[in-house]
Design a protein around this motif. Sequence first.
Motif, mmCIF file in Angstrom:
data_model
loop_
_atom_site.group_PDB
_atom_site.id
_atom_site.type_symbol
_atom_site.label_atom_id
_atom_site.label_comp_id
_atom_site.label_asym_id
_atom_site.label_seq_id
_atom_site.Cartn_x
_atom_site.Cartn_y
_atom_site.Cartn_z
ATOM 1 N N GLY A 1 157.854 81.299 -47.816
ATOM 2 C CA GLY A 1 157.078 80.659 -46.963
ATOM 3 C C GLY A 1 157.678 79.881 -45.791
ATOM 4 O O GLY A 1 157.203 80.042 -44.504
ATOM 5 N N THR B 1 158.864 82.363 -43.069
ATOM 6 C CA THR B 1 157.672 82.928 -42.414
ATOM 7 C C THR B 1 157.515 81.783 -41.236
ATOM 8 O O THR B 1 157.016 82.324 -40.287
ATOM 9 C CB THR B 1 156.360 83.036 -43.369
ATOM 10 O OG1 THR B 1 156.931 83.729 -44.608
ATOM 11 C CG2 THR B 1 155.339 83.680 -42.663
ATOM 12 N N VAL B 2 157.355 80.678 -41.757
ATOM 13 C CA VAL B 2 157.194 79.520 -40.591
ATOM 14 C C VAL B 2 158.092 79.753 -39.446
ATOM 15 O O VAL B 2 157.522 79.857 -38.322
ATOM 16 C CB VAL B 2 157.044 78.222 -41.187
ATOM 17 C CG1 VAL B 2 157.022 77.117 -40.063
ATOM 18 C CG2 VAL B 2 156.078 78.170 -42.124
ATOM 19 N N TYR C 1 150.610 77.147 -41.472
ATOM 20 C CA TYR C 1 151.233 77.886 -42.701
ATOM 21 C C TYR C 1 152.114 76.980 -43.508
ATOM 22 O O TYR C 1 152.194 77.047 -44.628
ATOM 23 C CB TYR C 1 151.854 78.956 -42.073
ATOM 24 C CG TYR C 1 152.259 80.149 -43.108
ATOM 25 C CD1 TYR C 1 151.524 81.267 -43.351
ATOM 26 C CD2 TYR C 1 153.183 80.148 -43.903
ATOM 27 C CE1 TYR C 1 151.277 82.168 -44.462
ATOM 28 C CE2 TYR C 1 153.382 81.013 -45.046
ATOM 29 C CZ TYR C 1 152.578 81.937 -45.278
ATOM 30 O OH TYR C 1 152.661 83.030 -46.315
ATOM 31 N N ASN D 1 151.507 76.464 -47.283
ATOM 32 C CA ASN D 1 152.633 76.730 -48.303
ATOM 33 C C ASN D 1 153.002 75.649 -49.166
ATOM 34 O O ASN D 1 152.905 75.965 -50.676
ATOM 35 C CB ASN D 1 153.858 76.930 -47.493
ATOM 36 C CG ASN D 1 154.981 77.920 -48.338
ATOM 37 O OD1 ASN D 1 154.617 78.336 -49.313
ATOM 38 N ND2 ASN D 1 156.006 77.296 -47.978
#
Lengths: 146, 109
Positions: free
Chosen positions: B44, B47-48, B70, B74
């Motif tokens: 996560g 992903t950020v 996000y 997360n």
Amino acid sequence: MIIATIMMAGAEATSHAPAGITLNFTQILYGLRVLIAGAAILVGLFFLLAGTLGVLRLPDFYTRIHAAGMTDTLGAELILLGLMVQSGFSQMTLKLLFVAFFLLLTGPTATHAVANAAYRAGLKPQLGPYRAPDVDTIRKAGRPGL
Amino acid sequence: MLEGMGYFNLAAAFFILVSMGLMLGRLLGGPTLYDRLLAVNSFGTKTVLFLCIFCFVIGRPDGVDIAILYALMNFIATIAVLKFFAYRALDVSLLGDPSPAPSLPEDQT
């Protein structure tokens, strides 16, 4: 005020700059920003890759947490710092600052929560000297040595 | 935004994608539940970072808002999953009685 002075000086240098090979002031500032942003993002990517390989390769859960925590703090903050230097003074810098603040706040907390939950659930750490897995045992078990 | 950094940002975004793919290995093959949770949490975070860099690549600053969302989601998801696996319920007050969680068996995966 210092920044405003630098910007005014830069504008003056652009207006009076002769068309030649010599760099004027704004070009030097531009190059410095590219250099700082590129260096910060490169070092951040190094820490990201090191943390990922650590999570993949280290032998124990409590050692893998160390690698994941390094990714969440230093790698993420350095990449966001590089993006902030790239974006200059705009609205995006404030948003990136928010992202960096939230990541700095929640990353170590989440890592600590995972470690605490594993400890309370009775997951034992591997103690004693480290012994590499035997190659013949892995080959007989048919698993790659992940 | 600096115009000359486009390809550099694209390469960095691709690098982060490769790193996320490597993290999927620990997610799928982790021996215990907590290994998988650690991999999900790290995934996560990556992903950020990927969202932030990809906004610079395509030149639209909207996605950083999604990155903020996000990052918060997360963290909350990790804490919620940990609490669920510790108590097997989500409506447990953590403020009152500090009794330890029921311990799972040793071979819990």
